[in-house]
Design a protein around this motif. Structure first.
Motif, short mmCIF file in Angstrom:
data_model
loop_
_atom_site.label_atom_id
_atom_site.label_comp_id
_atom_site.label_asym_id
_atom_site.label_seq_id
_atom_site.Cartn_x
_atom_site.Cartn_y
_atom_site.Cartn_z
N LEU A 113 0.96 28.13 26.48
CA LEU A 113 2.35 28.28 26.95
C LEU A 113 3.24 27.12 26.57
O LEU A 113 4.46 27.25 26.51
CB LEU A 113 2.37 28.42 28.48
CG LEU A 113 2.00 29.77 29.09
CD1 LEU A 113 2.21 29.73 30.60
CD2 LEU A 113 2.85 30.88 28.51
N GLY A 114 2.65 25.98 26.35
CA GLY A 114 3.45 24.79 26.06
C GLY A 114 3.88 24.13 27.36
O GLY A 114 3.87 24.76 28.43
N TYR A 115 4.28 22.84 27.28
CA TYR A 115 4.56 22.07 28.49
C TYR A 115 5.72 22.63 29.30
O TYR A 115 5.62 22.83 30.51
CB TYR A 115 4.82 20.60 28.13
CG TYR A 115 5.34 19.81 29.32
CD1 TYR A 115 4.51 19.53 30.39
CD2 TYR A 115 6.67 19.38 29.37
CE1 TYR A 115 4.99 18.84 31.50
CE2 TYR A 115 7.15 18.69 30.47
CZ TYR A 115 6.31 18.42 31.52
OH TYR A 115 6.78 17.75 32.61
N VAL A 116 6.85 22.92 28.62
CA VAL A 116 8.07 23.28 29.37
C VAL A 116 7.86 24.56 30.19
O VAL A 116 8.14 24.58 31.40
CB VAL A 116 9.28 23.40 28.42
CG1 VAL A 116 10.50 23.91 29.17
CG2 VAL A 116 9.60 22.04 27.80
N LEU A 117 7.34 25.61 29.55
CA LEU A 117 7.13 26.87 30.27
C LEU A 117 6.09 26.70 31.38
O LEU A 117 6.28 27.16 32.51
CB LEU A 117 6.66 27.96 29.30
CG LEU A 117 7.74 28.67 28.48
CD1 LEU A 117 7.11 29.72 27.57
CD2 LEU A 117 8.76 29.34 29.40
N ASP A 118 4.99 26.04 31.02
CA ASP A 118 3.88 25.83 31.96
C ASP A 118 4.38 25.06 33.20
O ASP A 118 4.13 25.46 34.34
CB ASP A 118 2.80 25.02 31.23
CG ASP A 118 1.42 25.22 31.82
OD1 ASP A 118 1.28 26.07 32.71
OD2 ASP A 118 0.48 24.52 31.39
N ALA A 119 5.11 23.97 32.95
CA ALA A 119 5.60 23.13 34.06
C ALA A 119 6.67 23.86 34.87
O ALA A 119 6.74 23.71 36.09
CB ALA A 119 6.16 21.82 33.51
N ALA A 120 7.52 24.67 34.18
CA ALA A 120 8.56 25.41 34.89
C ALA A 120 7.93 26.40 35.88
O ALA A 120 8.37 26.52 37.03
CB ALA A 120 9.44 26.15 33.89
N LEU A 166 7.99 28.08 22.56
CA LEU A 166 9.28 27.37 22.39
C LEU A 166 9.22 26.29 21.30
O LEU A 166 10.08 25.41 21.26
CB LEU A 166 9.69 26.71 23.72
CG LEU A 166 9.87 27.63 24.93
CD1 LEU A 166 10.25 26.83 26.17
CD2 LEU A 166 10.95 28.67 24.66
N THR A 167 8.22 26.41 20.41
CA THR A 167 8.06 25.38 19.36
C THR A 167 9.32 25.24 18.50
O THR A 167 9.61 24.14 18.00
CB THR A 167 6.84 25.72 18.48
OG1 THR A 167 5.73 25.91 19.36
CG2 THR A 167 6.50 24.61 17.51
N PHE A 168 10.08 26.35 18.38
CA PHE A 168 11.30 26.29 17.55
C PHE A 168 12.28 25.22 18.05
O PHE A 168 13.09 24.71 17.29
CB PHE A 168 11.98 27.67 17.52
CG PHE A 168 12.54 28.10 18.86
CD1 PHE A 168 13.86 27.82 19.20
CD2 PHE A 168 11.76 28.79 19.78
CE1 PHE A 168 14.38 28.21 20.42
CE2 PHE A 168 12.27 29.18 21.00
CZ PHE A 168 13.57 28.88 21.33
N LEU A 169 12.16 24.87 19.34
CA LEU A 169 13.07 23.84 19.89
C LEU A 169 12.87 22.49 19.21
O LEU A 169 13.82 21.71 19.08
CB LEU A 169 12.84 23.68 21.39
CG LEU A 169 13.44 24.75 22.30
CD1 LEU A 169 13.01 24.53 23.74
CD2 LEU A 169 14.96 24.74 22.22
N LYS A 170 11.62 22.24 18.77
CA LYS A 170 11.34 20.95 18.11
C LYS A 170 12.19 20.82 16.85
O LYS A 170 12.80 19.78 16.59
CB LYS A 170 9.86 20.86 17.74
CG LYS A 170 8.95 20.60 18.90
CD LYS A 170 7.53 20.42 18.41
CE LYS A 170 6.57 20.32 19.57
NZ LYS A 170 5.18 20.23 19.16
N ASP A 171 12.21 21.92 16.03
CA ASP A 171 12.99 21.90 14.79
C ASP A 171 14.48 21.76 15.11
O ASP A 171 15.21 21.02 14.46
CB ASP A 171 12.75 23.17 13.98
CG ASP A 171 11.28 23.31 13.62
OD1 ASP A 171 10.63 22.26 13.45
OD2 ASP A 171 10.78 24.45 13.55
#
Lengths: 176, 451
Positions: A113-120, A166-171
């Motif tokens: 899920l990645g950090y942001v979604l997981d933490a949210a 949400l990896t696209f946010l990095k770019d």
């Protein structure tokens, strides 16, 4: 307090038994450990010394608890009561166990899920669990805080944190 | 003492934008966390320590010292306004701080607390600057036997941080030493309490995820439990803050208390294990017995607040003395600082005064800067901090949890470390619940490998 099992002395007794069991397991593990030739400093020497220390004080606590329990009068208001760990009756313990389960789920879902979604998700569920009922604030805080934290680590500290879908946010952020 | 190098180190620290910024952020974070009842300076350091990894040593130390000094002062805000000390070392500030609030002098009490904290911190830092090189010089004659005894002396501190039961404290300490044995045996490379496939445990339990778990995650779990059982109460304060610094008349009244409190705080802080919580009561008692009107203590007088708050912050300088000169931490926060030094490849102790003298002087300067930042942040934000004491815990705990878990990941970028952090969180929650102290485990996780 109605029973001796609700006292801190009884909790200490249980804890000392658990420590003794852990110590015995540790000693067995270390006795079966591979030995090294031509050295006095065998890999099991230091751990065994520490475990023996732990066992000695666990036995002392065990004896202290037995003595306290044998003299205890449950009606005495000065008897120290242990905190409950009954997850069937105690609402607080149930809540604590849910938080622990959420933390374990956080670890398992961190990569997919990645950090942001997981933490949210975890943040939102805990807020709902402990009685926050302003849904708009809950959604904003649970998304905003992990996002700001990710941004801080990603941009300022150059720590690459998994972002899942949400990896696209990095770019996107890298371009700004 | 090389005064030329000392001055150049001060100049370097005070003109570095990164150090200034990090110390400022640290002081702000420390005051914010310290002002919230139940949040300690140790927890603040545990939460913010992962931010320091990508930085050079001095900005990282500036950040941590900022939290330390800020947290020490922050505890007094809730003690004065809502009768709930934010940190254990602010417990004695309640005695005169809260009565002052009841008399309508909340602003005066807060200004006295801030000014005394600042003076205590500065005096503590000065004593540290001139005393620690002398101790280090003496320790230079130590051989391996004495060094072992020193590490062992550090571990004996466990007795003073064991809380109610020394037996439980020693059980915790031996358990911590037992945990230090997990991983590859450093002498022979034999895996202990693990299989070769468990690569995450090769170096044993990582200190920072364990620290974050025991002091932040465990507190969140316990906090949720308290909220659900109705034991967590949020008090609020509507006091109007009119002044940020005490007037000259008040300073004239409190300066002897500040001076004695700072000296008492520094020397008690320098004794490993004896922290701010002891120093404040000793200083309060000494100030009361030296006063011509001891009967006024406890009724809300600025002298009482000054005596405790100056001792409180004097401790920060004092606790740094054994850390820098002997390599033995003075309290839980300096134990974390020791971990930060080791991670940056520097071993605090007498040899540091030979090989890293420039770094030592920069640490002195960073502590001075941290106290200055605390004063500036305190002056600018005292009205806002008065509101933070009543922050909703229903929002705070989830925020602390998600920051903690990210902090645990960021050190080695390892999901396994988040698991370690959660495991230590559960362990810390259970240990706290049944009154087993956690500080001995923290101390042994750091000092164990040294032995």
């Amino acid at each position: 307090m109605t029973k001796k099992t609700q006292s801190l002395a009884f909790a200490n007794l249980v804890a000392s038994v658990l420590f003794i069991a852990l110590g015995i397991w540790g000693i067995f593990q270390m006795l079966n450990l591979q030995t090294v030739k031509d050295t006095y400093a065998q890999p099991n020497v230091f751990p065994i010394a520490m475990i023996v220390g732990m066992l000695i004080f666990s036995v002392i606590l065990f004896i202290q608890s037995i003595l306290k329990l044998s003299k205890m009068d449950v009606k005495d208001p000065n008897v120290e009561q242990a905190e409950s760990i009954n997850f069937i009756k105690d609402k607080g313990v149930q809540g604590a166990l849910i938080v622990i389960a959420l933390c374990i789920a956080f670890v398992l879902l961190f990569r997919p899920l990645g950090y942001v979604l997981d933490a949210a998700i975890i943040g939102f569920v805990i807020m709902a669990l402990i009685g926050k009922r302003n849904w708009v604030v809950m959604v904003i805080v649970s998304i905003l805080i992990p996002f700001v934290m990710w941004l801080l680590f990603f941009k300022l500290l150059s720590v690459n944190i998994p972002m899942g879908p949400l990896t696209f946010l990095k770019d996107l952020i890298a371009r700004i | 003492m090389d005064f030329g190098m000392l001055l150049s180190s001060y100049a370097e620290v005070f003109t570095s934008l990164q150090v200034l910024l990090m110390t400022f952020i640290g002081a702000l974070g420390g005051i914010l966390l310290g002002a919230i009842p139940g949040m300690t300076a140790t927890m603040g350091v545990a939460l913010l320590v992962p931010f320091s990894f990508g930085m050079d040593l001095i900005p990282a130390i500036g950040l941590l010292l900022g939290i330390y000094c800020g947290g020490m002062y922050g505890g007094s805000i809730s003690a004065i306004l809502i009768h709930a000390p934010g940190t254990p070392s602010a417990a004695a500030t309640v005695l005169d701080g809260y009565p002052m609030t009841k008399k309508g002098e909340a602003g005066r009490a807060l200004s006295v607390a801030m000014f005394s904290s600042f003076c205590g911190g500065i005096i503590g830092a000065l004593i540290m600057t001139f005393l620690s090189p002398l101790i280090a010089d003496m320790a230079m004659n130590f051989g391996p036997g004495e060094m072992f005894m020193l590490a062992f002396f550090g571990l004996s501190v466990i007795i003073s941080i064991s809380g109610k039961s020394i037996t439980k404290g020693l059980m915790s300490a031996f358990l911590g030493m037992f945990m230090c044995c997990v991983g590859l045996d450093p002498t022979n490379g034999i895996p202990r309490f693990m299989t070769v496939k468990q690569t995450g445990l090769l170096d044993g339990f990582q200190f920072i995820p364990a620290l974050i778990g025991m002091f932040a995650v465990a507190e969140v779990i316990a906090g949720v439990e308290r909220i659900l059982t109705g034991k967590e109460h949020t008090a609020s304060s509507n006091e109007k803050i009119t002044s940020v610094l005490p007037d000259l008349k008040t300073i004239g009244m409190i300066w002897p208390n500040i001076l004695s409190g700072s000296i008492i705080g520094t020397f008690i802080g320098a004794i490993p294990g004896a922290g701010g919580d002891i120093a404040v009561f000793v200083s309060y008692g000494a100030s009361k017995s030296a006063s011509r009107h001891p009967e006024l203590y406890g009724t809300g007088i600025p002298q009482g607040v000054a005596a405790t708050e100056s001792a409180n912050n004097g401790c920060s300088g004092g606790a740094m003395i054994p850390l820098l000169s002997l390599g033995v931490p003075g309290d839980a926060v300096t134990a974390v600082l020791l971990g930060a030094f080791i991670m940056k490849g520097i071993q605090p102790g007498p040899m540091m005064y030979v090989s890293e003298l420039h770094t030592v002087y920069k640490v002195f300067a960073a502590l001075m800067l941290a106290n200055l930042c605390m004063l500036i942040v305190g002056c600018l934000g005292v009205r806002f901090f008065a509101k933070i004491v009543s922050v909703e815990k229903t929002m705070l705990y989830p925020i602390i949890l998600v920051i903690s878990l990210l902090g645990a990941f960021s050190i080695n970028k390892s999901v396994f470390d988040i698991g370690v952090c959660v495991a230590f969180g559960v362990f810390g929650w259970l240990m706290n619940k049944y009154e087993f102290p956690l500080s001995p485990i923290l101390l042994t996780l750091i000092l164990g490998p040294m032995c």
